[in-house]
Write a protein that holds these residues in place. Structure first.
Motif, PDB file in Angstrom:
ATOM      1  N   ALA A 175     -63.674  -8.287  16.791  1.00 48.78           N
ATOM      2  CA  ALA A 175     -64.618  -8.378  17.156  1.00 48.78           C
ATOM      3  C   ALA A 175     -65.241 -10.359  16.928  1.00 48.78           C
ATOM      4  O   ALA A 175     -64.784 -10.652  17.863  1.00 48.78           O
ATOM      5  CB  ALA A 175     -65.610  -8.148  16.883  1.00 48.78           C
ATOM      6  N   CYS A 176     -64.182 -10.100  15.821  1.00 52.75           N
ATOM      7  CA  CYS A 176     -64.686 -11.789  14.864  1.00 52.75           C
ATOM      8  C   CYS A 176     -63.639 -12.952  15.556  1.00 52.75           C
ATOM      9  O   CYS A 176     -64.772 -13.893  16.579  1.00 52.75           O
ATOM     10  CB  CYS A 176     -64.361 -12.288  13.661  1.00 52.75           C
ATOM     11  SG  CYS A 176     -64.973 -13.794  12.710  1.00 52.75           S
ATOM     12  N   LEU A 177     -62.393 -11.919  15.611  1.00 55.34           N
ATOM     13  CA  LEU A 177     -61.520 -12.711  16.351  1.00 55.34           C
ATOM     14  C   LEU A 177     -60.971 -12.958  17.800  1.00 55.34           C
ATOM     15  O   LEU A 177     -60.905 -13.439  18.218  1.00 55.34           O
ATOM     16  CB  LEU A 177     -59.967 -12.537  15.874  1.00 55.34           C
ATOM     17  CG  LEU A 177     -59.976 -12.491  14.238  1.00 55.34           C
ATOM     18  CD1 LEU A 177     -58.100 -11.715  14.126  1.00 55.34           C
ATOM     19  CD2 LEU A 177     -59.528 -13.337  14.053  1.00 55.34           C
ATOM     20  N   LEU A 178     -61.829 -11.932  18.329  1.00 60.12           N
ATOM     21  CA  LEU A 178     -61.730 -12.324  19.572  1.00 60.12           C
ATOM     22  C   LEU A 178     -63.053 -13.178  20.215  1.00 60.12           C
ATOM     23  O   LEU A 178     -63.207 -13.006  21.500  1.00 60.12           O
ATOM     24  CB  LEU A 178     -61.539 -10.622  20.310  1.00 60.12           C
ATOM     25  CG  LEU A 178     -60.773  -9.728  20.132  1.00 60.12           C
ATOM     26  CD1 LEU A 178     -60.388  -8.771  20.237  1.00 60.12           C
ATOM     27  CD2 LEU A 178     -59.059 -10.489  20.653  1.00 60.12           C
ATOM     28  N   ASP A 179     -63.873 -13.811  19.361  1.00 59.82           N
ATOM     29  CA  ASP A 179     -64.377 -14.523  20.116  1.00 59.82           C
ATOM     30  C   ASP A 179     -64.618 -15.761  19.863  1.00 59.82           C
ATOM     31  O   ASP A 179     -64.774 -15.763  18.338  1.00 59.82           O
ATOM     32  CB  ASP A 179     -65.825 -13.643  19.530  1.00 59.82           C
ATOM     33  CG  ASP A 179     -66.755 -14.598  19.738  1.00 59.82           C
ATOM     34  OD1 ASP A 179     -66.863 -15.601  19.248  1.00 59.82           O
ATOM     35  OD2 ASP A 179     -68.240 -14.033  20.310  1.00 59.82           O
ATOM     36  N   THR A 203     -49.024 -15.426  12.637  1.00 58.22           N
ATOM     37  CA  THR A 203     -49.087 -15.373  13.986  1.00 58.22           C
ATOM     38  C   THR A 203     -49.881 -13.412  14.440  1.00 58.22           C
ATOM     39  O   THR A 203     -49.552 -12.578  13.891  1.00 58.22           O
ATOM     40  CB  THR A 203     -48.232 -15.521  14.468  1.00 58.22           C
ATOM     41  OG1 THR A 203     -47.183 -14.059  14.990  1.00 58.22           O
ATOM     42  CG2 THR A 203     -47.068 -16.660  14.254  1.00 58.22           C
ATOM     43  N   VAL A 204     -50.270 -13.534  15.841  1.00 54.78           N
ATOM     44  CA  VAL A 204     -51.035 -12.564  16.245  1.00 54.78           C
ATOM     45  C   VAL A 204     -51.241 -12.370  18.283  1.00 54.78           C
ATOM     46  O   VAL A 204     -50.400 -13.399  18.243  1.00 54.78           O
ATOM     47  CB  VAL A 204     -52.580 -11.545  15.730  1.00 54.78           C
ATOM     48  CG1 VAL A 204     -52.945 -12.346  14.316  1.00 54.78           C
ATOM     49  CG2 VAL A 204     -53.539 -13.604  16.742  1.00 54.78           C
ATOM     50  N   VAL A 269     -49.557 -16.090  18.498  1.00 59.41           N
ATOM     51  CA  VAL A 269     -51.219 -17.357  18.600  1.00 59.41           C
ATOM     52  C   VAL A 269     -51.345 -17.614  17.112  1.00 59.41           C
ATOM     53  O   VAL A 269     -51.099 -16.043  16.417  1.00 59.41           O
ATOM     54  CB  VAL A 269     -52.573 -17.468  19.401  1.00 59.41           C
ATOM     55  CG1 VAL A 269     -51.733 -17.401  21.265  1.00 59.41           C
ATOM     56  CG2 VAL A 269     -52.864 -16.055  19.793  1.00 59.41           C
ATOM     57  N   PRO A 270     -51.597 -18.486  16.525  1.00 58.65           N
ATOM     58  CA  PRO A 270     -52.230 -17.442  15.096  1.00 58.65           C
ATOM     59  C   PRO A 270     -53.923 -17.327  15.096  1.00 58.65           C
ATOM     60  O   PRO A 270     -54.090 -17.006  16.206  1.00 58.65           O
ATOM     61  CB  PRO A 270     -52.713 -19.560  14.932  1.00 58.65           C
ATOM     62  CG  PRO A 270     -52.367 -20.008  15.817  1.00 58.65           C
ATOM     63  CD  PRO A 270     -51.832 -19.659  17.142  1.00 58.65           C
ATOM     64  N   PRO A 271     -54.119 -16.375  14.303  1.00 57.28           N
ATOM     65  CA  PRO A 271     -55.328 -15.641  13.794  1.00 57.28           C
ATOM     66  C   PRO A 271     -56.191 -15.756  14.606  1.00 57.28           C
ATOM     67  O   PRO A 271     -57.462 -15.068  15.607  1.00 57.28           O
ATOM     68  CB  PRO A 271     -55.098 -15.325  12.515  1.00 57.28           C
ATOM     69  CG  PRO A 271     -54.223 -15.451  12.477  1.00 57.28           C
ATOM     70  CD  PRO A 271     -53.473 -16.619  12.448  1.00 57.28           C
TER      71      PRO A 271
END
Length: 412
Positions: A175-179, A203-204, A269-271
């Motif tokens: 949730a943090c990475l997608l905010d 990368t992710v 992309v980078p995390p």
């Protein structure tokens, strides 16, 4: 399923003479000492100093097991919950200390063998009947089997609790990475990644899966990588954050895993930019019915947004693109639809050409050069000198690309 008390109170406990308890009780310490020595000698993981926390726990557990055996011999119907709690706690400690149940099971087996021998020797030294030996051995095996099972239950419960906490940590990290705002705080991301035991990759990429009737997580990701993939739901969609997606055939496994569903894989992309990858994936699925970047997956569609970033960019501003088209290409609206479409097609070919000649445009559109010349003259009449203006050419190309998107996949 039998409860421990039910197992303990069945035969062979009733076949043991209560006098055996009186014989064993004074020898509890000596039996425990020998049992501990043999366990430490035969089970490598248990070769720890006896004055350490581990050694004290081992000694306490051995003495408790012997004491419980004596209690059951004296009174088979005695309550055993307090002993059961101890051995379940023992299993939990094994998990928390990073050990498997293998050493614990081995220690129980060694303890049973030593206990059976020493109990029998004690019975013979007290001149108890030989008929005691068979039920005594059965009682030892029954006792150690129950204790072993209770320890395994404790181990499994601790592991389930830890895995539940780990999954919650991973959902929080996802949730943090997608905010966008939270993902910008690198210290926050690193801290959450440590809690989730998720090594931050270089990368992710985000895989957005439109949930079908079956729902649930896609299968077939592969055991070796599946545990590394963060999963979170966004509304009715499933989002997978895939580390290092371009490595080891990961894309092929993802395509197989979502077969039969509609899914889009965002760019690598980078995390900290995972939300950008998800944004691109979502744009590529918006209003989509077909695309050159789409690969069939037996009833679904697999889209790689990284192969169509320009299209994703246009989709992000598709409404502005329409307004731009009205301003730049407005003169085409005054023509019959068929003629306007042909001229728009010709203008696109002209803008994409190198030499801007009729033969090159004709080859691009697979039409006769003379037809191309007629259309180019008509474009000159409509747009005049603007055809040579770089700003107009750029805006017109954007407008034409937006027009192609809205024509191919109308928006709701």
């Amino acid at each position: 399923m039998q409860m421990p008390d039910e197992v303990f109170t069945r035969r062979p406990w009733h076949d043991l003479p209560p006098a055996l308890a009186g014989v064993l009780r004074p020898r509890t310490d000596s039996i425990a000492a020998e049992m501990i020595d043999v366990i430490r000698d035969e089970v490598p993981d248990y070769r720890r100093p006896l004055d350490s926390a581990f050694g004290r726990d081992l000694a306490a557990s051995v003495r408790r097991a012997i004491g419980q055996f004596v209690e059951l011999t004296a009174e088979p119907h005695s309550r055993q919950e307090h002993h059961v709690r101890h051995f379940r706690t023992l299993g939990r400690l094994e998990f928390r200390n990073g050990r498997t149940t293998d050493a614990l099971q081995a220690a129980f087996r060694v303890g049973a063998r030593v206990g059976a021998r020493l109990y029998a020797e004690t019975a013979r030294s007290a001149s108890l009947p030989l008929e005691v030996v068979m039920p005594l051995h059965e009682a030892v095996l029954t006792h150690i089997d129950v204790l072993s099972n209770e320890s395994v239950k404790g181990y499994a419960a601790a592991r389930a609790m830890a895995e539940g906490g780990l999954q919650r940590s991973r959902r929080t990290l996802a949730a943090c990475l997608l905010d966008q705002q939270r993902a910008a705080h690198r210290d926050l991301v690193r801290g959450l990644a440590e809690q989730a035991r998720w090594p931050l990759p270089d990368t992710v990429a985000c895989l957005l899966v439109r949930q079908g009737a079956g729902g649930g997580r896609p299968t077939g990701l592969g055991q070796e990588r599946g545990a590394d993939i963060l999963t979170v739901t966004h509304g009715a969609d499933l989002v997978l954050i895939v580390p290092d997606p371009e490595r080891d055939g990961t894309v092929e496994r993802l395509r197989t895993a979502v077969r039969g569903r509609t899914a889009a894989l965002g760019p690598s992309v980078p995390p900290g930019d995972a939300w950008v990858s998800l944004h691109c994936a979502r744009l590529m699925l918006t209003g989509r019915t077909g695309t050159p970047h789409q690969e069939g997956t037996a009833g679904g569609a697999f889209v790689r947004a990284g192969d169509g970033l320009a299209e994703a960019h246009l989709r992000h501003g598709i409404h502005i693109g329409r307004l731009l088209g009205d301003r730049v290409l407005g003169v085409l609206r005054e023509l019959p639809p068929g003629r306007a479409a042909r001229l728009a097609e010709t203008l696109d070919a002209l803008l994409m050409s190198w030499s801007r000649t009729a033969p090159e445009v004709a080859r691009a559109l697979d039409i006769h050069p003379q037809t191309a010349r007629k259309r180019l003259r008509r474009l000159e009449e409509l747009f005049g000198d603007r055809l040579s203006d770089p700003a107009f050419r750029f805006e017109a190309l954007l407008a034409l690309r937006t027009r192609a998107l809205t024509t191919r996949a109308p928006q709701a």
